[in-house]
Write an enzyme that holds these catalytic residues in place. Structure first.
Site, short mmCIF file in Angstrom:
data_model
loop_
_atom_site.label_atom_id
_atom_site.label_comp_id
_atom_site.label_asym_id
_atom_site.label_seq_id
_atom_site.Cartn_x
_atom_site.Cartn_y
_atom_site.Cartn_z
N ASN A 204 50.24 22.75 20.51
CA ASN A 204 50.07 21.31 20.66
C ASN A 204 50.86 20.60 19.57
O ASN A 204 50.95 21.11 18.45
CB ASN A 204 48.57 20.99 20.55
CG ASN A 204 48.25 19.59 21.03
OD1 ASN A 204 48.46 18.61 20.32
ND2 ASN A 204 47.76 19.50 22.25
N GLU B 187 44.52 35.26 21.82
CA GLU B 187 43.28 36.04 21.80
C GLU B 187 42.06 35.17 22.10
O GLU B 187 41.17 35.53 22.88
CB GLU B 187 43.07 36.71 20.43
CG GLU B 187 44.11 37.75 20.08
CD GLU B 187 45.34 37.19 19.37
OE1 GLU B 187 45.71 36.03 19.63
OE2 GLU B 187 45.93 37.92 18.57
#
Ligand code: THU
Length: 160
Positions: free
Chosen positions: A64, A74
């Protein structure tokens, strides 16, 4: 004065030495890395989990512009998995990462925050997660994420 000597057992495999189940999970992680959203780091990570019910789920890193709002492969994978299958333990997790057009030569190892989250998943079900960390030159295998997180802080730590 005393010392605590902490040892960690990681098994180092060449890809060809792995079982078919392990190779398939690594393939799923490798494929998923290609779908990552990593326009800032250009480091594309894929994760794949094998659940106790046979399901395989994948995920990848989502970055982002407001950097801390992104999330590692993960955690994307584990949070999504537990949201869909809250009662099913994870048996195995594979990781693979690519950058500059090639998979990493060294095995990709999870960051500290992801180790903590994988640990919570293990603890939640009381079942170890076998972690396969893929690299072109070697595959590191840990039988439990506790290997990667000695002196961990877990739910039991809250009891004082
Ligand atoms: N990243 C992961 O997704 N997993 C790891 O194990 C290490 C790092 C991501 C976070 C970020 O999007 C990019 O890789 C570079 O750090």
């Amino acid at each position: 004065m005393n010392e605590l000597n902490i040892s960690a057992k990681i098994t180092v495999y060449s890809y060809d030495e792995l079982s078919e189940v392990e190779k398939n999970l690594i393939t799923a992680a490798r494929l998923s890395s290609a779908e990552a959203y990593a326009p800032y780091s250009h480091f594309w990570v894929g994760a794949a989990v094998l659940l106790a019910n046979g399901e395989v789920l994948t995920g990848n890193n989502q970055e982002n512009a407001a950097a801390p709002s992104g999330l590692c492969a993960e955690r994307v994978t584990l949070f999504g998995t537990h949201a869909r299958f809250p009662d099913v333990p994870v048996q195995m997790m594979a990781l693979a990462a690519q950058t500059r057009g090639a998979f990493t030569g060294s095995p990709i190892t999870p960051c500290g925050a992801c180790r903590q989250v994988i640990l919570e998943s293990e603890m939640r079900f009381g079942k170890p997660i076998r972690l396969l960390m893929y690299g072109r030159d070697a595959v590191y295998v840990a039988d439990t994420v506790q290997t990667l997180l000695p002196l961990h802080f877990g739910q039991e730590s809250l009891n004082g």
